[in-house]
Design a protein around this motif. Structure first.
Motif, PDB file in Angstrom:
ATOM      1  N   THR A 213       0.834  -1.209   0.000  1.00  0.00           N
ATOM      2  CA  THR A 213       0.000   0.000   0.000  1.00  0.00           C
ATOM      3  C   THR A 213       0.866   1.255   0.000  1.00  0.00           C
ATOM      4  O   THR A 213       0.614   2.211  -0.749  1.00  0.00           O
ATOM      5  CB  THR A 213      -0.926   0.002   1.220  1.00  0.00           C
ATOM      6  OG1 THR A 213      -1.755  -1.167   1.195  1.00  0.00           O
ATOM      7  CG2 THR A 213      -1.810   1.237   1.239  1.00  0.00           C
ATOM      8  N   LEU A 216       2.638   1.712  -3.514  1.00  0.00           N
ATOM      9  CA  LEU A 216       1.749   2.227  -4.556  1.00  0.00           C
ATOM     10  C   LEU A 216       1.458   3.709  -4.342  1.00  0.00           C
ATOM     11  O   LEU A 216       1.432   4.502  -5.292  1.00  0.00           O
ATOM     12  CB  LEU A 216       0.448   1.425  -4.563  1.00  0.00           C
ATOM     13  CG  LEU A 216       0.570  -0.062  -4.934  1.00  0.00           C
ATOM     14  CD1 LEU A 216      -0.763  -0.761  -4.735  1.00  0.00           C
ATOM     15  CD2 LEU A 216       1.070  -0.245  -6.358  1.00  0.00           C
ATOM     16  N   ARG A 217       1.253   4.099  -3.080  1.00  0.00           N
ATOM     17  CA  ARG A 217       0.945   5.500  -2.785  1.00  0.00           C
ATOM     18  C   ARG A 217       2.152   6.396  -3.044  1.00  0.00           C
ATOM     19  O   ARG A 217       2.025   7.458  -3.680  1.00  0.00           O
ATOM     20  CB  ARG A 217       0.500   5.625  -1.321  1.00  0.00           C
ATOM     21  CG  ARG A 217       0.108   7.068  -0.934  1.00  0.00           C
ATOM     22  CD  ARG A 217      -0.325   7.174   0.500  1.00  0.00           C
ATOM     23  NE  ARG A 217       0.784   6.945   1.431  1.00  0.00           N
ATOM     24  CZ  ARG A 217       0.881   5.891   2.221  1.00  0.00           C
ATOM     25  NH1 ARG A 217      -0.042   4.937   2.194  1.00  0.00           N
ATOM     26  NH2 ARG A 217       1.910   5.759   3.029  1.00  0.00           N
ATOM     27  N   ASN A 220       2.938   6.642  -6.600  1.00  0.00           N
ATOM     28  CA  ASN A 220       1.797   7.206  -7.326  1.00  0.00           C
ATOM     29  C   ASN A 220       1.450   6.355  -8.542  1.00  0.00           C
ATOM     30  O   ASN A 220       1.288   6.847  -9.662  1.00  0.00           O
ATOM     31  CB  ASN A 220       2.073   8.653  -7.750  1.00  0.00           C
ATOM     32  CG  ASN A 220       0.817   9.360  -8.235  1.00  0.00           C
ATOM     33  OD1 ASN A 220      -0.289   9.051  -7.776  1.00  0.00           O
ATOM     34  ND2 ASN A 220       0.984  10.302  -9.144  1.00  0.00           N
ATOM     35  N   ASP A 222      -0.930   2.737  -9.810  1.00  0.00           N
ATOM     36  CA  ASP A 222      -2.019   1.813  -9.536  1.00  0.00           C
ATOM     37  C   ASP A 222      -1.460   0.393  -9.548  1.00  0.00           C
ATOM     38  O   ASP A 222      -0.440   0.125 -10.192  1.00  0.00           O
ATOM     39  CB  ASP A 222      -3.083   1.969 -10.634  1.00  0.00           C
ATOM     40  CG  ASP A 222      -4.328   1.177 -10.347  1.00  0.00           C
ATOM     41  OD1 ASP A 222      -4.441   0.065 -10.898  1.00  0.00           O
ATOM     42  OD2 ASP A 222      -5.182   1.652  -9.579  1.00  0.00           O
ATOM     43  N   SER A 224      -2.298  -1.971 -11.245  1.00  0.00           N
ATOM     44  CA  SER A 224      -2.241  -2.445 -12.632  1.00  0.00           C
ATOM     45  C   SER A 224      -0.971  -2.006 -13.348  1.00  0.00           C
ATOM     46  O   SER A 224      -0.681  -2.479 -14.456  1.00  0.00           O
ATOM     47  CB  SER A 224      -3.463  -1.943 -13.406  1.00  0.00           C
ATOM     48  OG  SER A 224      -3.477  -0.524 -13.444  1.00  0.00           O
ATOM     49  N   TYR A 225      -0.192  -1.101 -12.755  1.00  0.00           N
ATOM     50  CA  TYR A 225       1.078  -0.695 -13.355  1.00  0.00           C
ATOM     51  C   TYR A 225       2.006  -1.901 -13.502  1.00  0.00           C
ATOM     52  O   TYR A 225       2.773  -1.998 -14.457  1.00  0.00           O
ATOM     53  CB  TYR A 225       1.744   0.386 -12.501  1.00  0.00           C
ATOM     54  CG  TYR A 225       3.138   0.753 -12.953  1.00  0.00           C
ATOM     55  CD1 TYR A 225       3.341   1.552 -14.081  1.00  0.00           C
ATOM     56  CD2 TYR A 225       4.256   0.295 -12.261  1.00  0.00           C
ATOM     57  CE1 TYR A 225       4.619   1.873 -14.501  1.00  0.00           C
ATOM     58  CE2 TYR A 225       5.541   0.615 -12.678  1.00  0.00           C
ATOM     59  CZ  TYR A 225       5.721   1.410 -13.795  1.00  0.00           C
ATOM     60  OH  TYR A 225       6.986   1.721 -14.221  1.00  0.00           O
ATOM     61  N   ILE A 251      -8.309  -1.254  -2.145  1.00  0.00           N
ATOM     62  CA  ILE A 251      -7.226  -1.377  -3.126  1.00  0.00           C
ATOM     63  C   ILE A 251      -7.546  -2.545  -4.046  1.00  0.00           C
ATOM     64  O   ILE A 251      -7.677  -3.689  -3.596  1.00  0.00           O
ATOM     65  CB  ILE A 251      -5.873  -1.589  -2.431  1.00  0.00           C
ATOM     66  CG1 ILE A 251      -5.552  -0.365  -1.561  1.00  0.00           C
ATOM     67  CG2 ILE A 251      -4.762  -1.823  -3.450  1.00  0.00           C
ATOM     68  CD1 ILE A 251      -4.330  -0.531  -0.717  1.00  0.00           C
ATOM     69  N   ASP A 252      -7.675  -2.247  -5.325  1.00  0.00           N
ATOM     70  CA  ASP A 252      -8.130  -3.239  -6.293  1.00  0.00           C
ATOM     71  C   ASP A 252      -6.938  -3.983  -6.889  1.00  0.00           C
ATOM     72  O   ASP A 252      -6.371  -3.571  -7.903  1.00  0.00           O
ATOM     73  CB  ASP A 252      -8.941  -2.557  -7.390  1.00  0.00           C
ATOM     74  CG  ASP A 252      -9.515  -3.571  -8.383  1.00  0.00           C
ATOM     75  OD1 ASP A 252      -9.629  -4.748  -8.008  1.00  0.00           O
ATOM     76  OD2 ASP A 252      -9.835  -3.169  -9.509  1.00  0.00           O
TER      77      ASP A 252
END
Length: 338
Positions: A213, A216-217, A220, A222, A224-225, A251-252
């Motif tokens: 988490t 990803l934050r 920046n 997603d 899916s990157y 979070i998907d």
């Protein structure tokens, strides 16, 4: 280079120019034997103890990585590695054999990515030109230290996991051809109060979620990157717990893009209960199976999140909860990087 509070972005693109992976007989019968460079048909490796066998595997992984590069051993700046055994003895004795400057690490089963993150940091900051980075474990040596010698035939619950017998190493360089280490997010210790050493996957899952988490934050991006987000050794239990936590936090992460090294190395019919574990689990699978996929163009961007349960026989006997950690490193093919 620092992005956010816990993430390094490596602008100078440290590159993995070669790797070496070693496995034992159980690993040879698993799902990815073709991605392991050296396979042994005996857990003793003609050594006097399992710990010495583990040392031999780490030596072989390092030697294979050097052999498959364009450099000589004398050009290696550092060997940065660790294992699960008391005072990381197999790794330290490997350092004596390899004969290069040495940093010994302990982050339990998260050691592989801790080593790679620190190696990339040094390379990126012009602190070294070539670094051997790796980790190792041995099923019988680990069982003897953390649980009972395998000869006891002790029964285990379904939440338990099987320690990988193996070693994995990469040779990281300032320049060259190969996958690029693009960033790393340092884990922090997460302790949810769990005390059961036979359920490490459940204990480590919150640490994995925290690090992913944060990564990803701070980057920046997603989920899916990345083509895949790869955990170290959560196994069946930890993977399900972490997916529940991701969904609860909004979070998907697609289940087919969220894989675990502990569920990748062995076949379903091997008696590994909840999956594989051990410091070699993420090292062998990431540096063998998934690096090969990057080199073949089957993947372009992966996030490897090695997970570690930082308990010891002492802490377990004193009924302490299990502190856990996860370190994340992104590895990419070199194109379309953030």
């Amino acid at each position: 280079m620092l992005q956010g509070h816990r993430t390094w972005v490596f602008e100078n693109s440290p590159v993995i120019i070669s790797s070496g992976t070693v496995g034992g007989p159980f690993e040879a019968n698993g799902k990815i034997p073709n991605d392991i460079d050296i396979l042994h048909d005996d857990m003793w490796l003609n050594q006097a103890s399992f710990e010495k066998a583990q040392q031999t595997m780490m030596e072989e992984a390092c030697q294979h990585a050097i052999k498959n590069s364009h450099i000589q051993k004398e050009q290696v700046s550092y060997f940065i590695s660790g294992d699960l055994i008391n005072q990381i003895t197999p790794t330290s004795l490997t350092a004596k054999t390899i004969g290069v400057p040495y940093f010994g690490l302990f982050s339990a089963c998260a050691t592989s990515m801790e080593s790679l993150a620190l190696s990339a940091f040094l390379i990126n900051g012009n602190g070294a030109e070539y670094i051997l980075s790796g980790a190792s474990s041995h099923n019988a040596a680990t069982e003897k230290q953390f649980r009972y010698p395998t000869e006891y035939g002790g029964q285990k619950p379904p939440t338990a996991q099987w320690t990988v017998t193996g070693a994995g190493c990469v040779l990281l360089a300032k320049e060259g051809n190969g996958p690029i280490v693009t960033s790393a997010t340092t884990g922090k210790v997460v302790d949810m109060g769990m005390t059961d050493p036979f359920n490490m996957g459940g204990a480590m899952a919150p640490a994995a979620v925290d690090t992913i988490t944060t990564h990803l934050r701070e980057r920046n991006v997603d989920p899916s990157y990345y083509d895949l987000i790869i955990t170290g050794d959560l196994g069946h239990i930890g993977r399900e717990v972490s997916l529940d936590l991701f969904h609860k936090n909004g979070i998907d992460i697609k289940e087919d893009k969220y894989v675990d090294c502990g569920l990748t190395i062995y076949r379903e019919d091997q008696p590994v209960l909840a999956g594989a574990s051990g410091a070699a689990c993420s090292a062998v699978v990431a540096y063998g199976h998934f690096l090969n996929k990057l080199k073949k163009g089957e993947l372009t961007k992966i996030l490897v999140v090695a997970t570690g349960a930082l308990h010891s026989p002492l802490s377990v006997n004193q009924k302490d909860p299990i502190p856990c950690i996860a370190h994340a490193v992104s590895i990419e093919s070199g194109s379309d990087r953030v």
